[in-house]
Every structure is written in structure tokens, then in C-alpha cells.
Design a protein around this motif. Structure first.
Motif, PDB file in Angstrom:
ATOM      1  N   THR A  13      26.845  22.880  32.910  1.00 37.23           N
ATOM      2  CA  THR A  13      27.771  23.759  33.631  1.00 37.23           C
ATOM      3  C   THR A  13      27.147  25.118  33.911  1.00 37.23           C
ATOM      4  O   THR A  13      26.216  25.549  33.235  1.00 37.23           O
ATOM      5  CB  THR A  13      29.066  24.010  32.825  1.00 37.23           C
ATOM      6  N   SER A  14      27.727  25.783  34.900  1.00 37.38           N
ATOM      7  CA  SER A  14      27.426  27.180  35.188  1.00 37.38           C
ATOM      8  C   SER A  14      28.765  27.890  35.351  1.00 37.38           C
ATOM      9  O   SER A  14      29.538  27.574  36.263  1.00 37.38           O
ATOM     10  CB  SER A  14      26.600  27.297  36.468  1.00 37.38           C
ATOM     11  N   ILE A  15      29.047  28.825  34.442  1.00 38.19           N
ATOM     12  CA  ILE A  15      30.348  29.505  34.413  1.00 38.19           C
ATOM     13  C   ILE A  15      30.144  30.996  34.584  1.00 38.19           C
ATOM     14  O   ILE A  15      29.309  31.612  33.925  1.00 38.19           O
ATOM     15  CB  ILE A  15      31.079  29.282  33.061  1.00 38.19           C
ATOM     16  N   GLN A  16      30.917  31.596  35.474  1.00 39.19           N
ATOM     17  CA  GLN A  16      30.983  33.059  35.626  1.00 39.19           C
ATOM     18  C   GLN A  16      32.453  33.423  35.464  1.00 39.19           C
ATOM     19  O   GLN A  16      33.308  32.911  36.199  1.00 39.19           O
ATOM     20  CB  GLN A  16      30.485  33.476  37.004  1.00 39.19           C
ATOM     21  N   LEU A  17      32.774  34.282  34.487  1.00 44.38           N
ATOM     22  CA  LEU A  17      34.166  34.626  34.222  1.00 44.38           C
ATOM     23  C   LEU A  17      34.313  36.121  34.024  1.00 44.38           C
ATOM     24  O   LEU A  17      33.548  36.739  33.281  1.00 44.38           O
ATOM     25  CB  LEU A  17      34.665  33.879  32.979  1.00 44.38           C
ATOM     26  N   THR A  18      35.273  36.694  34.712  1.00 40.94           N
ATOM     27  CA  THR A  18      35.634  38.104  34.567  1.00 40.94           C
ATOM     28  C   THR A  18      37.111  38.176  34.246  1.00 40.94           C
ATOM     29  O   THR A  18      37.917  37.465  34.856  1.00 40.94           O
ATOM     30  CB  THR A  18      35.369  38.880  35.878  1.00 40.94           C
ATOM     31  N   LEU A  19      37.461  39.027  33.279  1.00 38.10           N
ATOM     32  CA  LEU A  19      38.883  39.248  33.019  1.00 38.10           C
ATOM     33  C   LEU A  19      39.135  40.716  32.742  1.00 38.10           C
ATOM     34  O   LEU A  19      38.257  41.449  32.303  1.00 38.10           O
ATOM     35  CB  LEU A  19      39.403  38.374  31.872  1.00 38.10           C
ATOM     36  N   SER A  20      40.349  41.126  33.037  1.00 37.91           N
ATOM     37  CA  SER A  20      40.827  42.460  32.713  1.00 37.91           C
ATOM     38  C   SER A  20      42.227  42.316  32.143  1.00 37.91           C
ATOM     39  O   SER A  20      43.107  41.733  32.782  1.00 37.91           O
ATOM     40  CB  SER A  20      40.853  43.360  33.945  1.00 37.91           C
ATOM     41  N   LEU A  21      42.425  42.831  30.936  1.00 36.88           N
ATOM     42  CA  LEU A  21      43.715  42.684  30.260  1.00 36.88           C
ATOM     43  C   LEU A  21      44.782  43.601  30.838  1.00 36.88           C
ATOM     44  O   LEU A  21      45.964  43.412  30.562  1.00 36.88           O
ATOM     45  CB  LEU A  21      43.557  42.966  28.761  1.00 36.88           C
ATOM     46  N   ASP A  22      44.378  44.586  31.626  1.00 34.39           N
ATOM     47  CA  ASP A  22      45.326  45.596  32.105  1.00 34.39           C
ATOM     48  C   ASP A  22      45.380  45.673  33.619  1.00 34.39           C
ATOM     49  O   ASP A  22      45.727  46.700  34.186  1.00 34.39           O
ATOM     50  CB  ASP A  22      44.940  46.959  31.516  1.00 34.39           C
ATOM     51  N   ASP A  23      45.044  44.588  34.278  1.00 28.15           N
ATOM     52  CA  ASP A  23      45.012  44.553  35.736  1.00 28.15           C
ATOM     53  C   ASP A  23      45.701  43.274  36.191  1.00 28.15           C
ATOM     54  O   ASP A  23      45.382  42.196  35.706  1.00 28.15           O
ATOM     55  CB  ASP A  23      43.555  44.566  36.211  1.00 28.15           C
ATOM     56  N   GLN A  24      46.650  43.405  37.109  1.00 32.63           N
ATOM     57  CA  GLN A  24      47.401  42.236  37.554  1.00 32.63           C
ATOM     58  C   GLN A  24      47.027  41.802  38.965  1.00 32.63           C
ATOM     59  O   GLN A  24      47.853  41.245  39.692  1.00 32.63           O
ATOM     60  CB  GLN A  24      48.899  42.513  37.465  1.00 32.63           C
ATOM     61  N   LYS A  25      45.772  42.020  39.354  1.00 36.44           N
ATOM     62  CA  LYS A  25      45.334  41.520  40.660  1.00 36.44           C
ATOM     63  C   LYS A  25      45.494  40.001  40.690  1.00 36.44           C
ATOM     64  O   LYS A  25      45.507  39.341  39.643  1.00 36.44           O
ATOM     65  CB  LYS A  25      43.860  41.855  40.898  1.00 36.44           C
ATOM     66  N   GLU A  26      45.548  39.471  41.896  1.00 31.51           N
ATOM     67  CA  GLU A  26      45.654  38.016  42.055  1.00 31.51           C
ATOM     68  C   GLU A  26      44.441  37.332  41.449  1.00 31.51           C
ATOM     69  O   GLU A  26      43.305  37.747  41.694  1.00 31.51           O
ATOM     70  CB  GLU A  26      45.771  37.643  43.530  1.00 31.51           C
ATOM     71  N   PRO A  27      44.659  36.277  40.655  1.00 30.00           N
ATOM     72  CA  PRO A  27      43.520  35.569  40.073  1.00 30.00           C
ATOM     73  C   PRO A  27      42.679  34.886  41.141  1.00 30.00           C
ATOM     74  O   PRO A  27      43.193  34.505  42.203  1.00 30.00           O
ATOM     75  CB  PRO A  27      44.176  34.544  39.146  1.00 30.00           C
TER      76      PRO A  27
END
Length: 194
Positions: A13-27
């Protein structure tokens, strides 16, 4: 901002993941596995976090490696974004109905990894997705985020509804647990660390 960005590349696999706990932009989700995309969008929406997952995997084999590796990277990103966990509620729980099904999630961002998974899925596949991979996904998240996670389907008939109830319940419980409470001084533990 409590956020994290990770890449994981393996022979499978090749996975790129970004998350922000305080941002409600569209996934922004593209895993190559339609049902998993749907569940991750629900998870982001109900936890009120921003989630961007771009994955390529050996789906010509099956969805196992892609699903598990996304769980690993998501767990690692949650752990990183929470840092030392100052001021967070730590605990979260939620019941979520989905038509005839009822799902429950309870979690503790304790720094101790454990999964209790109590769900039976009569339908072994939804599209190209093997439903047994739901447990694999949550195990990977729990162990890499170092959370104690309990998931249960209390009742239901439709496999899609049962799994959707679990993902939504997890998202809502996660939102509770990661929320910062200004009344909490330091770390929400008598040990002083989580």
C-alpha cells in the motif's frame, strides 16, 4: 491547531493521510475501496475533524491491506495530533441508531491500546469490501492511537446499517474525547500523563 500528516509506503500500500482535530472542512477521501470511503467520510463528519486520505493498495488481491494500513496511519495521526493530551476530556461514548440497527462506542484516550469488538455481520461482503475488515480497521486505529476502544452492535439486521452505526458512534465518541475542556487543569489523569 492539533493536526498531523503522515505517509506510509509498503510493498502492498501507499497511504497519505492528513487530519486536523479542530477543522471541519469537507473530507477528501479516495482509498480505492468505495465502502471504506463512505465510512471514513461518516467518521470525519461525526467526529467533526478534517480528514484527507489518499490511498493506493493491492485491491486486486482484496481490501485487507488497504483497510488495515489506513487504520494504522489514522491511529498514528490521532496520537500525534493529540500530543500530550493537555485539557482533553479523554473519555467519550455514543449510541447511534441507523434505521433498525443500534451501534455503541466507548473510548478512553488512555495511552493503553485495547479493542473489544462485539458485532456479527451476516453479509460477508458489501460491494468489494469484506465486512470482517471492520474489526481489523478498528484494531489498527486503537492500537496505533493507543486508545481503549469498545464497539458493539446491540441489534440490527442490515449489515450496512450495523457498520454505519459503528462508524458514526465511534466518530461521536471520538469528538467527545478529543474536546478540550477549559475546566480541566493539565492532564485528565491522576498519573499526570496519558
Amino acid at each position: 491547531m492539533r493536526q498531523a500528516n503522515r505517509k506510509r509506503n509498503t510493498a502492498e500500500t501507499s497511504i497519505q493521510l492528513t487530519l486536523s482535530l479542530d477543522d471541519q472542512k469537507e473530507p477528501q477521501i479516495d482509498t480505492g475501496v468505495g465502502f471504506l470511503d463512505h465510512m471514513l467520510i461518516l467518521l470525519a463528519k461525526h467526529s467533526r475533524i478534517y480528514l484527507n486520505v489518499q490511498a493506493k493498495g493491492d485491491t486486486y488481491v482484496d481490501s485487507h491491506h488497504t483497510t488495515e494500513d489506513i487504520g494504522i496511519v489514522l491511529g498514528l495521526c490521532l496520537k500525534e495530533a493529540l500530543s500530550d493530551k493537555t485539557g482533553i476530556e479523554r473519555y467519550g461514548s455514543a449510541y447511534v441508531p441507523m434505521d433498525e440497527s443500534l451501534g455503541f462506542a466507548a473510548l478512553d484516550l488512555s495511552g493503553r491500546s485495547y479493542l473489544v469488538f462485539d458485532a456479527d455481520f451476516e453479509n460477508p461482503k458489501l460491494g468489494d469490501f469484506d465486512t470482517e475488515l471492520v474489526e481489523e480497521f478498528f484494531q489498527a486505529v486503537a492500537f496505533n492511537a493507543q486508545m481503549n476502544l469498545h464497539l458493539k452492535v446491540l441489534y440490527g439486521k442490515n449489515t450496512h446499517h450495523k457498520i454505519e452505526a459503528l462508524f458514526k458512534a465511534f466518530g461521536r465518541a471520538l469528538r467527545q474525547a478529543i474536546s478540550i475542556n477549559p475546566e480541566i487543569q493539565g492532564i485528565n489523569s491522576t498519573k499526570g500523563v496519558l
